[in-house]
Design an enzyme around this catalytic site. Sequence first.
Site, PDB file in Angstrom:
ATOM      1  N   LYS A  83       0.857  -1.192   0.000  1.00  0.00           N
ATOM      2  CA  LYS A  83       0.000   0.000   0.000  1.00  0.00           C
ATOM      3  C   LYS A  83       0.896   1.246   0.000  1.00  0.00           C
ATOM      4  CE  LYS A  83      -4.532   0.036   2.251  1.00  0.00           C
ATOM      5  NZ  LYS A  83      -5.231   0.271   3.533  1.00  0.00           N
TER       6      LYS A  83
HETATM    7  O1  G3P Z   1      -8.578   0.923   4.579  1.00  0.00           O
HETATM    8  C1  G3P Z   1      -8.745   2.272   4.925  1.00  0.00           C
HETATM    9  C2  G3P Z   1      -9.598   2.359   6.145  1.00  0.00           C
HETATM   10  O2  G3P Z   1      -9.042   1.582   7.190  1.00  0.00           O
HETATM   11  C3  G3P Z   1      -9.818   3.770   6.615  1.00  0.00           C
HETATM   12  O3  G3P Z   1     -10.996   3.754   7.327  1.00  0.00           O
HETATM   13  O4  G3P Z   1     -12.652   4.551   9.002  1.00  0.00           O
HETATM   14  O5  G3P Z   1     -10.212   5.216   9.184  1.00  0.00           O
HETATM   15  O6  G3P Z   1     -11.657   6.163   7.357  1.00  0.00           O
HETATM   16  P1  G3P Z   1     -11.389   4.980   8.272  1.00  0.00           P
END
Ligand code: G3P
Length: 220
Positions: A83
């Site tokens: 990533k």
């Molecule tokens: O894979 C990306 C994800 O983990 C981000 O999620 O909820 O932190 O925006 P969030």
Amino acid sequence: MKFFIDTADVAEIRDLAATGLVDGVTTNPSLVAKTGRDFFEVLREICDVVPGPVSAEVAATDFDTMLAEGQALAKLAANIVIKVPLTPDGLKACKALTDSGTKVNVTLCFSAAQAILAAKAGATYISPFVGRLDDIGSDGMELIADIVEIYQSYPHFTTEVLVASVRNVNHVIESAKMGADVATIPPGVLRAMYKHPLTDKGLDAFLADWAKTGQSILNQ
Ligand code: G3P
């Protein structure tokens, strides 16, 4: 639609992998920090549990170090996907890693313009963050629709749309309606997909009526 689990919690991954519905895993520095565990150890355990793609994010922001980190992480297991953030150096690293045969998931995507760049850089996956766009009053699902539409116009774009920052079941449903390739789903959201009050109510009624028959399927 492929379902990836969005967590670095190995116990959660093991539990959900047992459903047979898990096609991969995505992690990020925040999810890894939350475990309080060694990054490489966590990745090795995840790759042992899930044979599908497991995303491991670099921590560097300059091209040279991103490349070195990506190469080090890729050595961990054949199903590791690197990533990188959607920055100029990140996409340079994406192209270099892809050209050397390593799959790349370009993360922190918030616009269609960024998604076009990632596809041109040869990304295996693009991760548009729908929840964080919704958080600021934008429309995360509109971005998914735009990216899917744009990618469909260019058959040589092989990048898969991996919907990320999923916050609820509706994000998964709407992504599926739009033809997104993958949704990376937090464990709680995946479990919520099973639930409907009428299913619970109907099953209770079936079981109560079956009990009245006094019969047993296995003791014939
Ligand atoms: O894979 C990306 C994800 O983990 C981000 O999620 O909820 O932190 O925006 P969030």
